[in-house]
Design a protein around this motif. Structure first.
Motif, PDB file in Angstrom:
ATOM      1  N   GLN A  87     -41.209  13.011 -98.152  1.00 18.12           N
ATOM      2  CA  GLN A  87     -39.916  13.402 -97.596  1.00 18.12           C
ATOM      3  C   GLN A  87     -39.998  13.497 -96.072  1.00 18.12           C
ATOM      4  OE1 GLN A  87     -37.346  13.694 -99.662  1.00 18.12           O
ATOM      5  NE2 GLN A  87     -38.639  13.396-101.457  1.00 18.12           N
ATOM      6  N   GLN A  88     -38.976  13.008 -95.380  1.00 21.88           N
ATOM      7  CA  GLN A  88     -38.980  13.064 -93.919  1.00 21.88           C
ATOM      8  C   GLN A  88     -39.007  14.498 -93.402  1.00 21.88           C
ATOM      9  OE1 GLN A  88     -39.403  10.322 -91.919  1.00 21.88           O
ATOM     10  NE2 GLN A  88     -39.818  11.912 -90.406  1.00 21.88           N
ATOM     11  N   HIS A  89     -38.306  15.411 -94.080  1.00 23.06           N
ATOM     12  CA  HIS A  89     -38.321  16.810 -93.618  1.00 23.06           C
ATOM     13  C   HIS A  89     -39.730  17.396 -93.693  1.00 23.06           C
ATOM     14  CE1 HIS A  89     -37.029  17.123 -97.939  1.00 23.06           C
ATOM     15  NE2 HIS A  89     -38.034  17.974 -97.947  1.00 23.06           N
ATOM     16  N   THR A  90     -40.507  16.977 -94.664  1.00 23.23           N
ATOM     17  CA  THR A  90     -41.890  17.446 -94.762  1.00 23.23           C
ATOM     18  C   THR A  90     -42.738  16.851 -93.648  1.00 23.23           C
ATOM     19  OG1 THR A  90     -41.626  17.491 -97.164  1.00 23.23           O
ATOM     20  CG2 THR A  90     -43.857  17.744 -96.305  1.00 23.23           C
ATOM     21  N   LYS A  91     -42.574  15.579 -93.393  1.00 24.28           N
ATOM     22  CA  LYS A  91     -43.326  14.925 -92.313  1.00 24.28           C
ATOM     23  C   LYS A  91     -43.004  15.570 -90.969  1.00 24.28           C
ATOM     24  CE  LYS A  91     -43.421  10.561 -94.821  1.00 24.28           C
ATOM     25  NZ  LYS A  91     -42.893   9.190 -94.891  1.00 24.28           N
ATOM     26  N   ASP A  92     -41.736  15.875 -90.729  1.00 25.37           N
ATOM     27  CA  ASP A  92     -41.338  16.523 -89.477  1.00 25.37           C
ATOM     28  C   ASP A  92     -41.924  17.924 -89.372  1.00 25.37           C
ATOM     29  OD1 ASP A  92     -39.862  14.236 -88.957  1.00 25.37           O
ATOM     30  OD2 ASP A  92     -37.929  15.153 -89.518  1.00 25.37           O
TER      31      ASP A  92
ATOM     32  N   ASP B 120     -48.793  21.090 -87.324  1.00 27.41           N
ATOM     33  CA  ASP B 120     -50.066  20.488 -86.926  1.00 27.41           C
ATOM     34  C   ASP B 120     -50.262  20.546 -85.410  1.00 27.41           C
ATOM     35  OD1 ASP B 120     -52.445  19.329 -87.882  1.00 27.41           O
ATOM     36  OD2 ASP B 120     -51.728  17.316 -87.418  1.00 27.41           O
ATOM     37  N   ALA B 121     -49.188  20.389 -84.657  1.00 30.21           N
ATOM     38  CA  ALA B 121     -49.264  20.388 -83.194  1.00 30.21           C
ATOM     39  C   ALA B 121     -49.517  21.772 -82.605  1.00 30.21           C
ATOM     40  CB  ALA B 121     -47.975  19.816 -82.605  1.00 30.21           C
ATOM     41  N   ALA B 122     -49.276  22.817 -83.373  1.00 27.24           N
ATOM     42  CA  ALA B 122     -49.420  24.187 -82.870  1.00 27.24           C
ATOM     43  C   ALA B 122     -50.888  24.586 -82.741  1.00 27.24           C
ATOM     44  CB  ALA B 122     -48.701  25.161 -83.795  1.00 27.24           C
ATOM     45  N   ASP B 123     -51.159  25.415 -81.745  1.00 26.12           N
ATOM     46  CA  ASP B 123     -52.483  26.020 -81.577  1.00 26.12           C
ATOM     47  C   ASP B 123     -52.477  27.482 -82.003  1.00 26.12           C
ATOM     48  OD1 ASP B 123     -53.960  23.814 -80.235  1.00 26.12           O
ATOM     49  OD2 ASP B 123     -52.352  24.053 -78.773  1.00 26.12           O
TER      50      ASP B 123
ATOM     51  N   ALA C  36     -41.887  27.464 -96.671  1.00 24.28           N
ATOM     52  CA  ALA C  36     -42.308  26.686 -95.496  1.00 24.28           C
ATOM     53  C   ALA C  36     -43.830  26.622 -95.387  1.00 24.28           C
ATOM     54  CB  ALA C  36     -41.709  27.290 -94.231  1.00 24.28           C
ATOM     55  N   ILE C  37     -44.491  27.712 -95.713  1.00 24.07           N
ATOM     56  CA  ILE C  37     -45.954  27.733 -95.684  1.00 24.07           C
ATOM     57  C   ILE C  37     -46.515  26.826 -96.776  1.00 24.07           C
ATOM     58  CG2 ILE C  37     -47.971  29.191 -96.137  1.00 24.07           C
ATOM     59  CD1 ILE C  37     -46.390  31.458 -94.675  1.00 24.07           C
ATOM     60  N   ASP C  38     -45.970  26.936 -97.977  1.00 24.85           N
ATOM     61  CA  ASP C  38     -46.497  26.190 -99.120  1.00 24.85           C
ATOM     62  C   ASP C  38     -46.287  24.688 -99.032  1.00 24.85           C
ATOM     63  OD1 ASP C  38     -47.395  28.546-100.177  1.00 24.85           O
ATOM     64  OD2 ASP C  38     -45.808  28.732-101.677  1.00 24.85           O
ATOM     65  N   TYR C  39     -45.386  24.219 -98.194  1.00 25.61           N
ATOM     66  CA  TYR C  39     -45.195  22.782 -98.004  1.00 25.61           C
ATOM     67  C   TYR C  39     -46.459  22.106 -97.481  1.00 25.61           C
ATOM     68  CZ  TYR C  39     -40.340  21.379 -98.725  1.00 25.61           C
ATOM     69  OH  TYR C  39     -39.153  21.005 -99.283  1.00 25.61           O
ATOM     70  N   LEU C  40     -47.273  22.858 -96.742  1.00 26.75           N
ATOM     71  CA  LEU C  40     -48.415  22.285 -96.041  1.00 26.75           C
ATOM     72  C   LEU C  40     -49.704  22.957 -96.461  1.00 26.75           C
ATOM     73  CD1 LEU C  40     -46.750  22.279 -92.512  1.00 26.75           C
ATOM     74  CD2 LEU C  40     -46.668  20.477 -94.249  1.00 26.75           C
ATOM     75  N   ASN C  41     -50.820  22.415 -95.989  1.00 25.59           N
ATOM     76  CA  ASN C  41     -52.105  23.027 -96.277  1.00 25.59           C
ATOM     77  C   ASN C  41     -52.987  22.990 -95.039  1.00 25.59           C
ATOM     78  OD1 ASN C  41     -55.063  22.875 -97.272  1.00 25.59           O
ATOM     79  ND2 ASN C  41     -53.967  23.762 -99.008  1.00 25.59           N
ATOM     80  N   SER C  42     -53.618  21.878 -94.765  1.00 26.54           N
ATOM     81  CA  SER C  42     -54.604  21.821 -93.683  1.00 26.54           C
ATOM     82  C   SER C  42     -53.989  21.953 -92.289  1.00 26.54           C
ATOM     83  CB  SER C  42     -55.420  20.532 -93.775  1.00 26.54           C
ATOM     84  OG  SER C  42     -54.577  19.403 -93.675  1.00 26.54           O
ATOM     85  N   GLU C  43     -52.713  21.700 -92.147  1.00 24.24           N
ATOM     86  CA  GLU C  43     -52.062  21.814 -90.843  1.00 24.24           C
ATOM     87  C   GLU C  43     -52.125  23.235 -90.284  1.00 24.24           C
ATOM     88  OE1 GLU C  43     -49.990  18.424 -93.015  1.00 24.24           O
ATOM     89  OE2 GLU C  43     -50.729  20.423 -93.532  1.00 24.24           O
ATOM     90  N   TRP C  44     -52.259  24.220 -91.150  1.00 20.54           N
ATOM     91  CA  TRP C  44     -52.289  25.627 -90.735  1.00 20.54           C
ATOM     92  C   TRP C  44     -53.666  26.067 -90.234  1.00 20.54           C
ATOM     93  CZ3 TRP C  44     -47.664  27.670 -90.373  1.00 20.54           C
ATOM     94  CH2 TRP C  44     -46.647  27.275 -91.244  1.00 20.54           C
ATOM     95  N   GLY C  45     -54.709  25.428 -90.663  1.00 24.21           N
ATOM     96  CA  GLY C  45     -56.058  25.954 -90.538  1.00 24.21           C
ATOM     97  C   GLY C  45     -56.613  26.159 -89.141  1.00 24.21           C
ATOM     98  N   TYR C  46     -57.409  27.214 -89.042  1.00 23.95           N
ATOM     99  CA  TYR C  46     -58.167  27.568 -87.834  1.00 23.95           C
ATOM    100  C   TYR C  46     -57.265  27.816 -86.630  1.00 23.95           C
ATOM    101  CZ  TYR C  46     -61.874  25.953 -90.854  1.00 23.95           C
ATOM    102  OH  TYR C  46     -62.707  25.783 -91.925  1.00 23.95           O
TER     103      TYR C  46
END
Length: 188
Positions: A63-68, A74-77, A97-107
């Motif tokens: 889904q485009q909304h997920t990619k966006d 992912d861009a956030a520090d 919103a959190i559950d949509y993603l996984n590795s983008e949140w890490g560290y």
């Protein structure tokens, strides 16, 4: 270059989370510890209830909304979650919103700005921390707590007292330190 993402969790009409998020954005700009600030209003982003066919750890988004959304996270520090307390916990919108993603949140570190009635939203923050930790997000001890939030609203704008202002500056100082320290883990 460092990027702070401020996530306004409440999506309910008439919410006070957006004025608080806008205040956090202004404080962060004044603070100067981050080169870029992304105010992410979940009410405006309007993610549907999880509609991806694959587990988010695979990053095979359809889904485009997920990619966006994935690109923004992912861009956030570092993150600041602006959390209302609903029934002793956080909102369904932020969990989705959190559950949509996984590795983008890490560290990455996260500061919490919680608000509500007598508890100031503390229970929402406490409930969210284990979810964030599971995704390798480091929730900071330094946070902003806003009890009886209505007293700080004037003509739709959030107008904090000195204690709240000081708490925000302290949280942003720590977010900057942790974002820099965790950069090595994100790079590997």
């Amino acid at each position: 270059m460092s990027r702070l993402q401020i996530i306004v969790a409440s999506t309910r009409p008439g919410r006070v989370g957006l004025p608080i998020g806008q205040w956090v954005e202004a404080v962060a700009e004044k603070h100067g510890g981050f080169d870029e600030i992304d105010l992410s209003d979940l009410g405006a982003i309007d993610l549907p209830l999880m509609d991806e066919p694959h587990h988010p750890r695979l990053r095979q988004y359809t889904q485009q909304h997920t990619k966006d959304w994935a690109a923004r996270v992912d861009a956030a520090d570092a993150f600041v979650f602006v959390l209302a307390e609903y029934n002793h916990s956080y909102t369904a919108g932020v969990k989705n919103a959190i559950d949509y993603l996984n590795s983008e949140w890490g560290y990455k570190p996260a500061g919490l700005v919680t608000y509500g009635g007598v508890s100031g939203g503390l229970r929402a923050g406490q409930a969210l921390k284990p979810v964030l930790q599971l995704l390798k997000v480091v929730p900071l001890a330094e946070q902003v707590t806003i009890p009886f939030v209505q007293q700080f609203l004037t003509d739709g704008a959030f107008v904090p007292n000195e204690l709240i202002e000081t708490s925000a500056t302290t949280m942003l100082d720590e977010l900057g330190r942790w974002a820099q320290a965790l950069h090595t883990l994100r790079a590997s």
